[in-house]
Motif scaffolding. Structure first.
Motif, short mmCIF file in Angstrom:
data_model
loop_
_atom_site.label_atom_id
_atom_site.label_comp_id
_atom_site.label_asym_id
_atom_site.label_seq_id
_atom_site.Cartn_x
_atom_site.Cartn_y
_atom_site.Cartn_z
N VAL A 80 5.68 -45.37 -42.24
CA VAL A 80 5.87 -43.95 -42.05
C VAL A 80 4.81 -43.46 -41.07
CG1 VAL A 80 4.40 -43.29 -44.00
CG2 VAL A 80 6.17 -41.72 -43.20
N VAL A 81 5.18 -42.46 -40.23
CA VAL A 81 4.23 -41.88 -39.29
C VAL A 81 4.52 -40.38 -39.19
CG1 VAL A 81 5.72 -42.39 -37.30
CG2 VAL A 81 3.26 -42.07 -36.97
N TRP A 82 3.44 -39.62 -39.11
CA TRP A 82 3.52 -38.16 -39.00
C TRP A 82 3.11 -37.80 -37.58
CZ3 TRP A 82 2.45 -35.11 -43.99
CH2 TRP A 82 2.91 -33.79 -43.86
N HIS A 83 3.96 -37.04 -36.91
CA HIS A 83 3.69 -36.68 -35.52
C HIS A 83 2.43 -35.82 -35.43
CE1 HIS A 83 4.32 -35.90 -31.32
NE2 HIS A 83 5.53 -36.45 -31.33
N VAL A 123 12.80 -52.96 -39.95
CA VAL A 123 11.89 -52.37 -38.99
C VAL A 123 10.49 -52.37 -39.60
CG1 VAL A 123 11.36 -50.34 -37.60
CG2 VAL A 123 13.73 -50.95 -38.05
N ASN A 124 9.55 -53.03 -38.91
CA ASN A 124 8.19 -53.16 -39.45
C ASN A 124 7.28 -51.99 -39.09
OD1 ASN A 124 8.57 -55.71 -40.71
ND2 ASN A 124 8.40 -56.72 -38.72
N LYS A 125 7.54 -51.35 -37.94
CA LYS A 125 6.59 -50.33 -37.48
C LYS A 125 7.29 -49.27 -36.64
CE LYS A 125 2.21 -49.16 -37.48
NZ LYS A 125 1.44 -48.98 -38.73
N VAL A 126 6.86 -48.02 -36.82
CA VAL A 126 7.29 -46.91 -35.97
C VAL A 126 6.05 -46.19 -35.47
CG1 VAL A 126 9.58 -46.55 -36.93
CG2 VAL A 126 7.61 -45.50 -38.04
N CYS A 127 6.16 -45.63 -34.26
CA CYS A 127 5.00 -44.99 -33.65
C CYS A 127 5.46 -43.87 -32.72
CB CYS A 127 4.17 -46.02 -32.88
SG CYS A 127 2.75 -45.34 -31.99
N PHE A 128 4.88 -42.66 -32.90
CA PHE A 128 5.14 -41.55 -31.98
C PHE A 128 4.21 -41.64 -30.78
CE2 PHE A 128 6.97 -39.25 -35.72
CZ PHE A 128 8.21 -38.97 -35.16
N MET A 135 9.34 -38.73 -28.04
CA MET A 135 9.37 -40.17 -27.79
C MET A 135 8.90 -40.92 -29.03
SD MET A 135 7.65 -42.37 -24.68
CE MET A 135 8.40 -41.29 -23.48
N LEU A 136 9.76 -41.82 -29.50
CA LEU A 136 9.50 -42.62 -30.70
C LEU A 136 9.72 -44.09 -30.37
CD1 LEU A 136 8.97 -42.87 -33.80
CD2 LEU A 136 11.43 -42.58 -34.12
N LEU A 137 8.81 -44.93 -30.83
CA LEU A 137 8.88 -46.37 -30.56
C LEU A 137 8.98 -47.12 -31.89
CD1 LEU A 137 8.65 -48.55 -28.29
CD2 LEU A 137 6.20 -48.61 -28.77
N SER A 138 9.76 -48.19 -31.93
CA SER A 138 9.94 -48.99 -33.16
C SER A 138 9.86 -50.46 -32.83
CB SER A 138 11.28 -48.68 -33.83
OG SER A 138 12.35 -49.08 -33.00
N GLN A 141 11.92 -56.81 -37.11
CA GLN A 141 11.91 -58.23 -37.43
C GLN A 141 12.88 -59.02 -36.54
OE1 GLN A 141 9.73 -58.85 -39.83
NE2 GLN A 141 9.96 -61.05 -40.12
N ASP A 142 13.78 -58.34 -35.87
CA ASP A 142 14.73 -59.03 -34.99
C ASP A 142 14.13 -59.38 -33.64
OD1 ASP A 142 14.59 -56.58 -33.72
OD2 ASP A 142 16.61 -55.94 -34.26
N GLY A 143 12.86 -59.02 -33.40
CA GLY A 143 12.18 -59.38 -32.16
C GLY A 143 12.31 -58.36 -31.05
N TYR A 144 12.93 -57.22 -31.33
CA TYR A 144 13.13 -56.20 -30.30
C TYR A 144 12.31 -54.96 -30.61
CZ TYR A 144 17.08 -58.91 -28.54
OH TYR A 144 17.86 -59.90 -28.02
N MET A 145 11.92 -54.28 -29.54
CA MET A 145 11.29 -52.96 -29.62
C MET A 145 12.20 -51.96 -28.93
SD MET A 145 7.80 -54.68 -28.37
CE MET A 145 8.85 -55.88 -27.54
N LYS A 146 12.35 -50.80 -29.53
CA LYS A 146 13.25 -49.79 -28.97
C LYS A 146 12.52 -48.46 -28.86
CE LYS A 146 17.54 -51.93 -30.58
NZ LYS A 146 18.09 -52.17 -29.22
N CYS A 147 12.78 -47.80 -27.73
CA CYS A 147 12.21 -46.48 -27.49
C CYS A 147 13.31 -45.44 -27.62
CB CYS A 147 11.58 -46.43 -26.09
SG CYS A 147 10.73 -44.89 -25.72
N PHE A 148 13.09 -44.45 -28.47
CA PHE A 148 14.09 -43.43 -28.76
C PHE A 148 13.65 -42.08 -28.18
CE2 PHE A 148 14.20 -46.52 -32.21
CZ PHE A 148 15.53 -46.90 -32.21
#
Length: 787
Positions: A80-83, A123-128, A135-138, A141-148
C-alpha cells in the motif's frame, strides 16, 4: 508504556507530539504507509485494510476500507502507498495481480476508484511519482513493470526486465524520469520512463533476490538495496558504473530499507524472517546497529518514518497484528552493551586478540609484535576526525602457531582418496581405514575398522540360515557351544531331537538347563536341509566315555536315550588349545550354522582311549544382536569428531553408513556438517569431491545445491549479442555460434574458447592445434591462451 518518553517536534507550522505506543490490529499487516501531514497511517494486509489516526497517546481507527458483504481478493493487499501530494489518494497491490486506487474523498462507503488488471501474477510493489499526481508505477511477480496514468483506464507503458519477478520499484526523488527496480536474480535495473524498450543501466547488487531499495532523500545518486544475502548495500549511481560505497551485514534477510530523515548516514531495516527487531544503522559503522527497537513479537513487515523531515518517530507493522509508533529516545543502543574486545583467526592459524589497553597492559609476559613472519596481515586504519564515533585505544595480542602443525595436507589427501560409495560397506571401511593409517591418523583408522566390525562383521549369519529352533516350533536359540562327533549312529541324534521337539517351545532359558544335551552326527547328510536343529549344548556326561564315543555305526540303538547331566563338573581329560585350526569337515561346510566367522576361540577335545573329535566354538557376542544396537555409540562418535573440528570424518561416515545412522541425527545437524565440509572442500578447490559429497549426501537440503545456478549466459561469437534462444543458431545474425574453428562443425558437447577473441571449438581439436600453433585457428591472428 507509560514510562516511555514523550517527544515534541516542531516542523514549520506543524507540531508532532507523541510517545512509544501501539494498537492491536484485526489481522497481520503486510505493509503500512503514512499520509503527507503525518496524522494518519494506513495498514494493509491479506485480511485488513484500515486507516488509523495518530493521536498524542493512542491510535484511533478512522476508516475501514474493507466494505461489502463479500469482500473480493481486491482487498487482499501485498503493498500500500499513500500519495504525498494528494491526501485522498491511495494505491494497493493485490495478491491476485490487480492494482487498485482508492479515493478517500468519495461520499460513499466504498472508496474504490480504479482497477488495473493487466498483471498476470501477484503485484509486489506500487509507487507514486513524488511530484506527478497521476503517475503510478507497479512491479509484479510476472517480471513486468507498468506505468499507469490515473486519468486513463489502461497502462501507458510496460517495462520488461527480461528477468525473474520484480520485488521493488522506486521513483527517484531527485531525477524526474528515473526509477529503480530490483529482481529476484540479484540484479538492479535503472529505467527512464520515456524509454520502455530498454533499461538505462543494470548491475548485480546481491547474491540472491533483492527484496527492497530506497533512494536517499538528500543525495541524488545514493541508492540503498537489501537482499536475501543478509546485506544492505549503498550504491553511488553518479558514476558511469554503479559503485558500492557502504555495506552493512545483518543477521537475516532484509525485507525493508528506509533512509532516516535529516540523518545522511542513518538507514532503518527490518528482516523477512527469524529476526523481529527493527534496526537503525550508521552505514559508516556497519558491524553494530546504531539503535534497535525490540517491541514486536513476530516478523516486522513494514516500516516508515512518520514525517519526511522528522528523524524521531518511526511507524511499523508486523505479523503479530500490532501497529507501533517508536520514539528514538526509547530505542536501545547495542553499542552500549557491546564487549570492547575482538577475537579472530588468521589465514595461517594465528590468533589475534584485541582488548582495552588497560586490561592487558598489566601482562608482563607480552612481547612486541614484529609483524607476520610470512606477509603482513594487519592493517591499521587511520582515525577519521570527522566521524562521530569514539576512538578507543586498544592493545593487540597475537598468538602465533607453528606453520607445519597447521598444515591441511592431510585434509586434502583424505578428501581425494576416501571412497564414499560404489563398493560394499566392508570394502569402504577397509579402504578408508587404510588411507587414514597411511596419513598417520590412527584414531580415525581405528574408527573405520570398528564401524566395519559393527555393521558388517563376517560373523553375522544371514536370517535365512538362522534356523536355531527346537524341532518345528520356531523358537530361536542363539548359538552358544557346538560340538561334532564322527562315527556316531545317526539315529540316536535324530530320534532324540525329534522326540524333544514335540513338546518343547521354550525360550533362551533352555540354554541354561544343564540337563539338556543334544547330539548330532555331522556326517548325516539328510539333516542338513531339514528343520531339525543342528546346534547343541555340551554339558557333563555321566558314564564311561567309551559308551558315548565308540558306538557301532552299523548297529544303531533303536531305543530312545535320555541323557541327563549332573550339576557338578567332571575333571578335564584333554589339552585346551588356544587357537587351533578348524577341522576339515567344518571348513567344507562353511554354509552351515555351525561355522561362524566371528568364532574367536576353538577348543579341541580329544578323549582318552578314543579317536573321536569334539569341536567347541565360543562366539564373541550374540549373533542375534541387531546392528542398530550400536547406533547411539556411533552417533556420539560423530558428534565427538564434529566438536573436535574434524567435520570431514562426520560427513564421510554419514555418507558411507547412509540409512543405518541417518535417523539417529537430526536433519539440521546433518545439514550443518555437510555445509561445513563442502565449504572446506571448495576453499581448497576440490570441486569434484565437493560435487560428489553434494550428490551422495543424505540431506535433502544439500542434494539440491548443485542444481542451482546452472544457467550459463553466452554471447554470439559473431555479433557479440546475447544468445537468448536455446540452441546453436543466433537469432540476430542467423549464424551458428558454437562452430569449431578447427573442424568447422557444430560443437554439441564440451566447448572451449579463448576469452579474448571468443573463438574455440572441440577440446581435443584445440589441444591438438595448440601443440603446433600459437595463433587462433579461426585466422583472426590472436595469440590464444588457454588455462
Amino acid at each position: 508504556m507509560e514510562k516511555m518518553a514523550r517527544v515534541t517536534t516542531a516542523l514549520g507550522g506543524n507540531t508532532i507530539t507523541g510517545r512509544t505506543m501501539f494498537c492491536h490490529l484485526d489481522a497481520p499487516a503486510n505493509a503500512i504507509s503514512v499520509c503527507r501531514d503525518a496524522a494518519q497511517v494506513v495498514v494493509a494486509g491479506r485480511n485488513i485494510f484500515k486507516i488509523y489516526s495518530i493521536e498524542e497517546d493512542q491510535f484511533t481507527e478512522k476508516l475501514n476500507l474493507r466494505v461489502g458483504r463479500r469482500p473480493s481478493l481486491n482487498f487482499s493487499c501485498a503493498d500500500v502507498v499513500w500519495h504525498q501530494m494528494d491526501e485522498n489518494l491511495l494505491a494497493t497491490a493485490a495478491t491476485n495481480g490487480v492494482v487498485v486506487t482508492w479515493n478517500l474523498g468519495k461520499p460513499s462507503r466504498n472508496k474504490q476508484d480504479q482497477l488495473f488488471t493487466e498483471h498476470k501474477r501477484t503485484v509486489n510493489k506500487v509507487c507514486f511519482h513524488p511530484t506527478e499526481v497521476y503517475m503510478l508505477l507497479s512491479g509484479s511477480q510476472d517480471g513486468y513493470m507498468k506505468c499507469f496514468d490515473l486519468r486513463k483506464k489502461d497502462s501507458v507503458s510496460t517495462f520488461s526486465g527480461q528477468s525473474e519477478s520484480v520485488r521493488d520499484v522506486q521513483f527517484s526523488i531527485r531525477d524526474y524520469f528515473t526509477f529503480a527496480a530490483t529482481f529476484e536474480n540479484g540484479n538492479v535495473q535503472l529505467w527512464d520512463i520515456r524509454r520502455p524498450d530498454r533499461y538505462e543501466r543494470m548491475f548485480t547488487a546481491h547474491n540472491g533476490p533483492v527484496f527492497c531499495c530506497d533512494w536517499h532523500p538528500e543525495d541524488r545518486g545514493w541508492l540503498a538495496t537489501g537482499g536475501r544475502d543478509k546485506m544492505v548495500k549503498v550504491w553511488d549511481m553518479n558514476t558511469n558504473r554503479a559503485k558500492e560505497i557502504y555495506c552493512v551485514q545483518t543477521i537475516a534477510s532484509v525485507a525493508r530499507v528506509k533512509w532516516r530523515p535529516e540523518r545522511k548516514y542513518h538507514i532503518g531495516t527490518c528482516s523477512m524472517m527469524v529476526d523481529h527487531n527493527i534496526y537503525v544503522w550508521d552505514v559508516r559503522r556497519p558491524f553494530i546497529p546504531f539503535a534497535m527497537f525490540e517491541e514486536h513479537k513476530d516478523v516486522t513487515t513494514g516500516i516508515v518514518w512518520r514525517h519526511l523531515h522528522d528523524p524521531f518517530f518511526l511507524l511499523s507493522g508486523s505479523k503479530d497484528s500490532t501497529l507501533y509508533q517508536h520514539i528514538f529516545k526509547d530505542a536501545s543502543r547495542p553499542v552500549d552493551r557491546a564487549n570492547p574486545e575482538g577475537l579472530c583467526y588468521g589465514l595461517f592459524g594465528d590468533l589475534a586478540f584485541a582488548a582495552k589497553e588497560s586490561l592487558i597492559s598489566s601482562d608482563s609476559n607480552r612481547k612486541p609484535y614484529l609483524g607476520d613472519r610470512r606477509h603482513p596481515i594487519f592493517f591499521l586504519r587511520k582515525p577519521d576526525l570527522t566521524e562521530q564515533f569514539e576512538n578507543i585505544s586498544s592493545g593487540l595480542s597475537v598468538f602465533q602457531t607453528n606453520v607445519e602443525s597447521s598444515s591441511m595436507d592431510w585434509f586434502v589427501e583424505t578428501a581425494k582418496q576416501y571412497a564414499l560409495a560404489g563398493r560394499p560397506l566392508a570394502e569402504l571401511c577397509d579402504h578408508n581405514a587404510k588411507i587414514a593409517s597411511e596419513l598417520s591418523r590412527y584414531q580415525v583408522a581405528q574408527t573405520w575398522t570398528m564401524l566395519k566390525i559393527i555393521y558388517c562383521s563376517p560373523g553375522t549369519v544371514p536370517p535365512a540360515n538362522l534356523n536355531h529352533s527346537m524341532g518345528k516350533s520356531g523358537t530361536s536359540l542363539p548359538l552358544m557351544n557346538s560340538f561334532n562327533m564322527k562315527d556316531i549312529t545317526p539315529g540316536i541324534g535324530n530320534e532324540s531331537r525329534m522326540e524333544r521337539s514335540k513338546g518343547e517351545s521354550r525360550s533362551e532359558n533352555i540354554l541354561m538347563d544343564p540337563a539338556t544335551t543334544l547330539i548330532n552326527n555331522d556326517e548325516n547328510e539328510e539333516t542338513e536341509g531339514s528343520d531339525i536343529p543342528t546346534d547343541y549344548l555340551l554339558g557333563d556326561v555321566e558314564g564311561d566315555e567309551d559308551e558315548l564315543y565308540m558306538m557301532d555305526p552299523e548297529n544303531p540303538h533303536t531305543e530312545e536315550q535320555e541323557y541327563i547331566l549332573p550339576q557338578e563338573a567332571f575333571p578335564l581329560r584333554h589339552e585346551i588349545m588356544d587357537n587351533p585350526s578348524a577341522p576339515d569337515h567344518l571348513q567344507d561346510k562353511a554354509d552351515s550354522p555351525h561355522v561362524s566367522g566371528n568364532e574367536a576361540e576353538t577348543v579341541s577335545l580329544t578323549p582318552v582311549e578314543s579317536i573321536s573329535l569334539i569341536s567347541i566354538s565360543h562366539a564373541l557376542y550374540e549373533n542375534r544382536l541387531p546392528s542398530d544396537f550400536f547406533n547411539p555409540i556411533v552417533r556420539d562418535m560423530l558428534h565427538f569428531y564434529a566438536e573436535q573440528g574434524d567435520v570431514q570424518m562426520a560427513a564421510s561416515v554419514l555418507i558411507v553408513l547412509g540409512e543405518r545412522i541417518r535417523k539417529e541425527i537430526d536433519e539440521q545437524t546433518q545439514e550443518h556438517w555437510y555445509t561445513s565440509y563442502i565449504d572446506l572442500l571448495q576453499r581448497f578447490k576440490l570441486w569434484n569431491v565437493s560435487n560428489q559429497v553434494i550428490k551422495l549426501s543424505t540431506c535433502s537440503a544439500i542434494n539440491c545445491l548443485n542444481q542451482a545456478s546452472t544457467t550459463l549466459h553466452i554471447n554470439c561469437s559473431n555479433c557479440k549479442r546475447p544468445m537468448n534462444n536455446k540452441g546453436w543458431i543466433c537469432d540476430r545474425c542467423r549464424q551458428c555460434a558454437s562452430m569449431c574453428a578447427v573442424c568447422h562443425h557444430v560443437v554439441k558437447g564440451l566447448f572451449v574458447w579463448c576469452q579474448a577473441c571468443s573463438h574455440g571449438g572441440h577440446l581435443q581439436h584445440i589441444m591438438k592445434w595448440l601443440q603446433t600453433n600459437s595463433h587462433c585457428p579461426a585466422g583472426c591472428g590472436h595469440l590464444c591462451e588457454y588455462t
